[in-house]
Scaffold this motif. Structure first.
Motif, PDB file in Angstrom:
ATOM      1  N   ALA A  13      88.737 100.479  46.440  1.00 31.28           N
ATOM      2  CA  ALA A  13      89.900 101.332  46.686  1.00 31.28           C
ATOM      3  C   ALA A  13      90.949 101.151  45.593  1.00 31.28           C
ATOM      4  O   ALA A  13      91.568 102.127  45.143  1.00 31.28           O
ATOM      5  N   ALA A  14      91.152  99.919  45.150  1.00 32.18           N
ATOM      6  CA  ALA A  14      92.100  99.678  44.057  1.00 32.18           C
ATOM      7  C   ALA A  14      91.619 100.342  42.780  1.00 32.18           C
ATOM      8  O   ALA A  14      92.409 100.926  42.021  1.00 32.18           O
ATOM      9  N   ARG A  15      90.319 100.298  42.548  1.00 30.12           N
ATOM     10  CA  ARG A  15      89.776 100.943  41.342  1.00 30.12           C
ATOM     11  C   ARG A  15      89.924 102.460  41.412  1.00 30.12           C
ATOM     12  O   ARG A  15      90.187 103.112  40.410  1.00 30.12           O
ATOM     13  N   ALA A  16      89.781 103.012  42.591  1.00 28.59           N
ATOM     14  CA  ALA A  16      89.957 104.451  42.754  1.00 28.59           C
ATOM     15  C   ALA A  16      91.390 104.862  42.449  1.00 28.59           C
ATOM     16  O   ALA A  16      91.641 105.899  41.818  1.00 28.59           O
ATOM     17  N   ARG A  17      92.342 104.061  42.902  1.00 19.77           N
ATOM     18  CA  ARG A  17      93.743 104.362  42.597  1.00 19.77           C
ATOM     19  C   ARG A  17      94.005 104.291  41.101  1.00 19.77           C
ATOM     20  O   ARG A  17      94.738 105.112  40.540  1.00 19.77           O
TER      21      ARG A  17
END
Length: 349
Positions: free
Chosen positions: A217-221
């Motif tokens: 999820a952090a990488r998606a952001r």
């Protein structure tokens, strides 16, 4: 499901796969380092401009989509650290005490100039490096402008040299998140009644999967933010946004999946609940399997309504068959997973 996939069986296959995945990022670093070095020479560097070349090595060594933020973090850290060291050395001679003072001030300021949620240790590192030169003032000036030049080259070239495809990256991340959540659900159901050791091992595995989903999820952001600075990928913004939303959904589901594993671990430690767990073992695996299928369907971008309905019907049948507190507690996280999957979302183009 990239993280969960098996590696190629033959060494040559592994080498080719490693070359395909790591070759472009390595080439980006080499080209950017050379360009930063040459730019510093053109700007008049009198000594080998090592500090200009260090910026792309630091900024591009991780996820290339975060290069801009890393470069800005490094610039702020270098300038602040150099100013701290110069100020202290103008007041006191170099010594162990002044060294400790400079590092302490650097770490403290790094908490204020943090980037990406972490302490900016570049402040303390730059302060420390000033002590290594006989003429700190001259050294500090060179370090500041060479670092700024290297960061400028990195920011300019990083989006243009073999830019990462956020659409492809996030598709793989979404698939990996779906696989991890699915395995967590079915794995938790499988250890019902299997004893405390099995439940404890399963809880550890689920926590590992949940941490990986949080990282996805952090990488998606980061991928969404990177598109603002990548002119070659701007047309993908709509698709990337939808994939990032799916991964954000997976991040929310991970909490409920972890709750289910925690409940099973807690109940398994109680001998008086053995009959309740034996009854649950007859129902929960089917419900968990259907819920896992709904999760996989939703995160793949397909309409999950049919899968959610099937899981709901199985949960309703389980509720009619067993209304005891343990059964209610085991159903609650599954209900919440299905609730989040029923939130309407825009279909991908």
């Amino acid at each position: 499901m990239t993280d969960l996939a098996d590696s190629p069986a033959r060494p040559s296959g592994r080498a080719l796969a490693l070359l395909r995945t790591e070759g472009p990022p390595a080439a980006r670093i080499v080209v950017t380092v050379a360009a930063a070095w040459q730019a510093a020479l053109w700007l008049g560097a009198e000594q080998p401009p090592v500090f200009a070349a260090m910026v792309p090595l630091v900024a591009l060594r991780g996820d290339p989509m975060t290069a801009l933020g890393t470069s800005l973090q490094r610039i702020l850290g270098v300038v602040a650290g150099v100013l701290i060291a110069i100020g202290v050395l103008n007041l006191w001679q170099p010594s162990t005490l002044t060294l400790a003072l400079v590092v302490t001030l650097g770490l403290g300021l790094g908490l204020v100039l943090r980037a990406g949620g972490t302490n900016n240790i570049q402040v303390a590192l730059s302060s420390l490096l000033v002590f290594a030169n006989a003429s700190p003032d001259s050294y500090a000036l060179d370090r500041v402008w060479e670092t700024v030049a290297g960061a400028a080259v990195t920011i300019l070239l990083a989006p243009l040299l073999w830019p990462p495809d956020p659409q492809r990256v996030l598709t793989a991340v979404a698939g990996d998140c779906a696989a991890r959540l699915s395995r967590s659900l079915t794995g938790t159901a499988a250890v019902l009644g299997g004893g405390p050791a099995a439940a404890r091992d399963n809880l550890a595995r689920v926590h590992t999967h949940v941490e990986a989903v949080h990282a996805g999820a952090a990488r998606a952001r980061e991928a969404e933010r990177a598109l603002r600075f990548n002119p070659l990928r701007r047309r993908q913004r709509g698709t990337v946004r939808l994939r990032a939303e799916r991964i954000a959904t997976a991040d929310g589901l991970a909490v409920h999946v972890a709750t289910l594993a925690g409940e099973v671990d807690a109940f398994t430690c109680r001998d008086d609940l053995a009959p309740d767990l034996a009854r649950a073992r007859l129902r929960v695996p089917d419900v968990a399997s259907l819920t896992a299928r709904a999760v996989e369907t939703a995160l793949s971008g397909d309409d999950p309504r049919a899968a959610v309905t099937a899981a709901r019907e199985e949960l309703a049948a389980y509720a009619r068959a067993d209304s005891r507190p343990v059964a209610v507690a085991l159903r609650r996280p599954l209900h919440r997973v299905l609730d989040e999957l029923e939130v309407p979302s825009e279909a991908p183009p």
